[in-house]
Design a protein around this motif. Structure first.
Motif, PDB file in Angstrom:
ATOM      1  N   LEU A  90       0.828  -1.201   0.000  1.00 27.76           N
ATOM      2  CA  LEU A  90       0.000   0.000   0.000  1.00 27.76           C
ATOM      3  C   LEU A  90       0.867   1.256   0.000  1.00 27.76           C
ATOM      4  O   LEU A  90       0.619   2.197  -0.765  1.00 27.76           O
ATOM      5  CB  LEU A  90      -0.917  -0.018   1.228  1.00 27.76           C
ATOM      6  CG  LEU A  90      -1.808   1.192   1.432  1.00 27.76           C
ATOM      7  CD1 LEU A  90      -2.843   1.267   0.326  1.00 27.76           C
ATOM      8  CD2 LEU A  90      -2.464   1.135   2.789  1.00 27.76           C
ATOM      9  N   ASP A  91       1.901   1.284   0.838  1.00 29.98           N
ATOM     10  CA  ASP A  91       2.797   2.433   0.898  1.00 29.98           C
ATOM     11  C   ASP A  91       3.514   2.649  -0.436  1.00 29.98           C
ATOM     12  O   ASP A  91       3.688   3.785  -0.883  1.00 29.98           O
ATOM     13  CB  ASP A  91       3.829   2.266   2.015  1.00 29.98           C
ATOM     14  CG  ASP A  91       3.207   2.379   3.396  1.00 29.98           C
ATOM     15  OD1 ASP A  91       2.073   2.894   3.502  1.00 29.98           O
ATOM     16  OD2 ASP A  91       3.856   1.942   4.368  1.00 29.98           O
ATOM     17  N   TRP A  92       3.948   1.564  -1.074  1.00 27.72           N
ATOM     18  CA  TRP A  92       4.639   1.665  -2.362  1.00 27.72           C
ATOM     19  C   TRP A  92       3.703   2.218  -3.423  1.00 27.72           C
ATOM     20  O   TRP A  92       4.085   3.083  -4.219  1.00 27.72           O
ATOM     21  CB  TRP A  92       5.208   0.319  -2.764  1.00 27.72           C
ATOM     22  CG  TRP A  92       5.821   0.283  -4.133  1.00 27.72           C
ATOM     23  CD1 TRP A  92       5.421  -0.463  -5.187  1.00 27.72           C
ATOM     24  CD2 TRP A  92       6.947   1.046  -4.600  1.00 27.72           C
ATOM     25  NE1 TRP A  92       6.223  -0.225  -6.279  1.00 27.72           N
ATOM     26  CE2 TRP A  92       7.175   0.707  -5.939  1.00 27.72           C
ATOM     27  CE3 TRP A  92       7.773   1.981  -4.009  1.00 27.72           C
ATOM     28  CZ2 TRP A  92       8.183   1.262  -6.696  1.00 27.72           C
ATOM     29  CZ3 TRP A  92       8.797   2.540  -4.776  1.00 27.72           C
ATOM     30  CH2 TRP A  92       8.984   2.180  -6.098  1.00 27.72           C
ATOM     31  N   GLU A  93       2.460   1.730  -3.459  1.00 26.99           N
ATOM     32  CA  GLU A  93       1.489   2.233  -4.440  1.00 26.99           C
ATOM     33  C   GLU A  93       1.229   3.723  -4.223  1.00 26.99           C
ATOM     34  O   GLU A  93       1.172   4.494  -5.185  1.00 26.99           O
ATOM     35  CB  GLU A  93       0.178   1.441  -4.353  1.00 26.99           C
ATOM     36  CG  GLU A  93       0.283   0.000  -4.789  1.00 26.99           C
ATOM     37  CD  GLU A  93       0.676  -0.164  -6.243  1.00 26.99           C
ATOM     38  OE1 GLU A  93       0.269   0.663  -7.078  1.00 26.99           O
ATOM     39  OE2 GLU A  93       1.404  -1.116  -6.543  1.00 26.99           O
ATOM     40  N   ASN A  94       1.071   4.128  -2.965  1.00 26.94           N
ATOM     41  CA  ASN A  94       0.841   5.547  -2.661  1.00 26.94           C
ATOM     42  C   ASN A  94       2.048   6.395  -3.065  1.00 26.94           C
ATOM     43  O   ASN A  94       1.883   7.494  -3.605  1.00 26.94           O
ATOM     44  CB  ASN A  94       0.538   5.741  -1.172  1.00 26.94           C
ATOM     45  CG  ASN A  94      -0.819   5.214  -0.802  1.00 26.94           C
ATOM     46  OD1 ASN A  94      -1.699   5.081  -1.631  1.00 26.94           O
ATOM     47  ND2 ASN A  94      -0.989   4.888   0.462  1.00 26.94           N
ATOM     48  N   PHE A  95       3.252   5.896  -2.813  1.00 30.04           N
ATOM     49  CA  PHE A  95       4.463   6.627  -3.183  1.00 30.04           C
ATOM     50  C   PHE A  95       4.543   6.814  -4.693  1.00 30.04           C
ATOM     51  O   PHE A  95       4.866   7.908  -5.179  1.00 30.04           O
ATOM     52  CB  PHE A  95       5.706   5.887  -2.673  1.00 30.04           C
ATOM     53  CG  PHE A  95       6.990   6.536  -3.074  1.00 30.04           C
ATOM     54  CD1 PHE A  95       7.449   7.661  -2.419  1.00 30.04           C
ATOM     55  CD2 PHE A  95       7.740   6.026  -4.128  1.00 30.04           C
ATOM     56  CE1 PHE A  95       8.646   8.270  -2.788  1.00 30.04           C
ATOM     57  CE2 PHE A  95       8.925   6.628  -4.507  1.00 30.04           C
ATOM     58  CZ  PHE A  95       9.374   7.756  -3.845  1.00 30.04           C
ATOM     59  N   LYS A  96       4.246   5.752  -5.444  1.00 28.09           N
ATOM     60  CA  LYS A  96       4.298   5.848  -6.904  1.00 28.09           C
ATOM     61  C   LYS A  96       3.307   6.891  -7.412  1.00 28.09           C
ATOM     62  O   LYS A  96       3.622   7.657  -8.330  1.00 28.09           O
ATOM     63  CB  LYS A  96       4.005   4.497  -7.550  1.00 28.09           C
ATOM     64  CG  LYS A  96       5.108   3.484  -7.390  1.00 28.09           C
ATOM     65  CD  LYS A  96       4.941   2.268  -8.274  1.00 28.09           C
ATOM     66  CE  LYS A  96       3.669   1.527  -8.067  1.00 28.09           C
ATOM     67  NZ  LYS A  96       3.589   0.268  -8.811  1.00 28.09           N
ATOM     68  N   GLU A  97       2.101   6.926  -6.826  1.00 29.05           N
ATOM     69  CA  GLU A  97       1.104   7.900  -7.259  1.00 29.05           C
ATOM     70  C   GLU A  97       1.510   9.318  -6.890  1.00 29.05           C
ATOM     71  O   GLU A  97       1.357  10.240  -7.697  1.00 29.05           O
ATOM     72  CB  GLU A  97      -0.256   7.567  -6.639  1.00 29.05           C
ATOM     73  CG  GLU A  97      -0.904   6.348  -7.236  1.00 29.05           C
ATOM     74  CD  GLU A  97      -2.232   6.018  -6.581  1.00 29.05           C
ATOM     75  OE1 GLU A  97      -2.799   6.903  -5.906  1.00 29.05           O
ATOM     76  OE2 GLU A  97      -2.693   4.884  -6.744  1.00 29.05           O
ATOM     77  N   GLU A  99       4.547  10.558  -6.417  1.00 32.18           N
ATOM     78  CA  GLU A  99       5.705  11.000  -7.188  1.00 32.18           C
ATOM     79  C   GLU A  99       5.437  11.044  -8.685  1.00 32.18           C
ATOM     80  O   GLU A  99       6.219  11.600  -9.446  1.00 32.18           O
ATOM     81  CB  GLU A  99       6.906  10.085  -6.915  1.00 32.18           C
ATOM     82  CG  GLU A  99       7.385  10.109  -5.485  1.00 32.18           C
ATOM     83  CD  GLU A  99       7.954  11.464  -5.078  1.00 32.18           C
ATOM     84  OE1 GLU A  99       8.680  12.075  -5.879  1.00 32.18           O
ATOM     85  OE2 GLU A  99       7.655  11.891  -3.949  1.00 32.18           O
ATOM     86  N   GLY A 100       4.347  10.418  -9.123  1.00 27.34           N
ATOM     87  CA  GLY A 100       4.018  10.406 -10.549  1.00 27.34           C
ATOM     88  C   GLY A 100       4.958   9.559 -11.373  1.00 27.34           C
ATOM     89  O   GLY A 100       5.282   9.905 -12.515  1.00 27.34           O
ATOM     90  N   ILE A 101       5.423   8.440 -10.819  1.00 27.26           N
ATOM     91  CA  ILE A 101       6.405   7.609 -11.517  1.00 27.26           C
ATOM     92  C   ILE A 101       5.817   6.273 -11.983  1.00 27.26           C
ATOM     93  O   ILE A 101       6.566   5.375 -12.350  1.00 27.26           O
ATOM     94  CB  ILE A 101       7.637   7.362 -10.629  1.00 27.26           C
ATOM     95  CG1 ILE A 101       7.250   6.676  -9.324  1.00 27.26           C
ATOM     96  CG2 ILE A 101       8.382   8.653 -10.370  1.00 27.26           C
ATOM     97  CD1 ILE A 101       8.431   6.267  -8.467  1.00 27.26           C
ATOM     98  N   VAL A 102       4.503   6.153 -11.984  1.00 23.71           N
ATOM     99  CA  VAL A 102       3.861   4.889 -12.358  1.00 23.71           C
ATOM    100  C   VAL A 102       4.197   4.525 -13.806  1.00 23.71           C
ATOM    101  O   VAL A 102       4.627   3.400 -14.090  1.00 23.71           O
ATOM    102  CB  VAL A 102       2.330   4.972 -12.165  1.00 23.71           C
ATOM    103  CG1 VAL A 102       1.653   3.699 -12.636  1.00 23.71           C
ATOM    104  CG2 VAL A 102       1.990   5.254 -10.708  1.00 23.71           C
TER     105      VAL A 102
END
Length: 143
Positions: A90-97, A99-102
């Protein structure tokens, strides 16, 4: 308790509350309104709404639970536990969103430099090597 927030685009926002290391963690997910998850969530909401009015006794003479204990029962209701692995995901998914790096990660992982591509390649090589060795062993067994 999970909550829903319907939108015009046919999507349903599902918010679930989990207990992680003594802290309350809320997970919000947007799913299509026709999906299994959305339908089961809506059914669960209907059950909770229909059970709430029926739980209060209307007959006089029936002892009602005291106000404080019923309040504590609602507050102390058990929440679903979240594992460390789920929390990290969950934390990784939130971080990706945030930072806009998906998209950048998706493009990078598709290329030849991606970890998943390398693992898949090594697995295919290992499988081919096994098949070759198996064929050799079988040919030696049959004279």
């Amino acid at each position: 308790k999970p909550q829903e927030k319907p939108k015009d685009s046919g999507k349903v926002m599902i918010t679930k509350t989990f207990d992680f290391a003594g802290e309350e963690v809320k997970v919000t997910k947007e799913v299509d309104s026709n999906s299994k998850e959305a339908k089961s969530f809506l059914k669960q909401q209907e059950k909770l709404q229909s059970a709430a009015p029926a739980s209060l006794p209307t007959v006089s003479g029936v002892k009602r639970p005291s106000g404080m204990s019923s309040l504590l029962g609602k507050i102390g209701a058990k929440k679903q536990k979240m594992s460390t692995l789920e929390k990290s995901k969950l934390d990784w998914e939130n971080f990706k969103e945030e930072e806009g790096i998906v998209e950048e990660l998706a493009i990078h992982n598709r290329g030849k430099d991606g970890y998943i591509e390398r693992k898949a390649f090594l697995e295919r090589v290992d499988h081919r090597q096994f098949e070759i060795e198996r064929d050799i062993r079988l040919s030696r067994m049959k004279p």
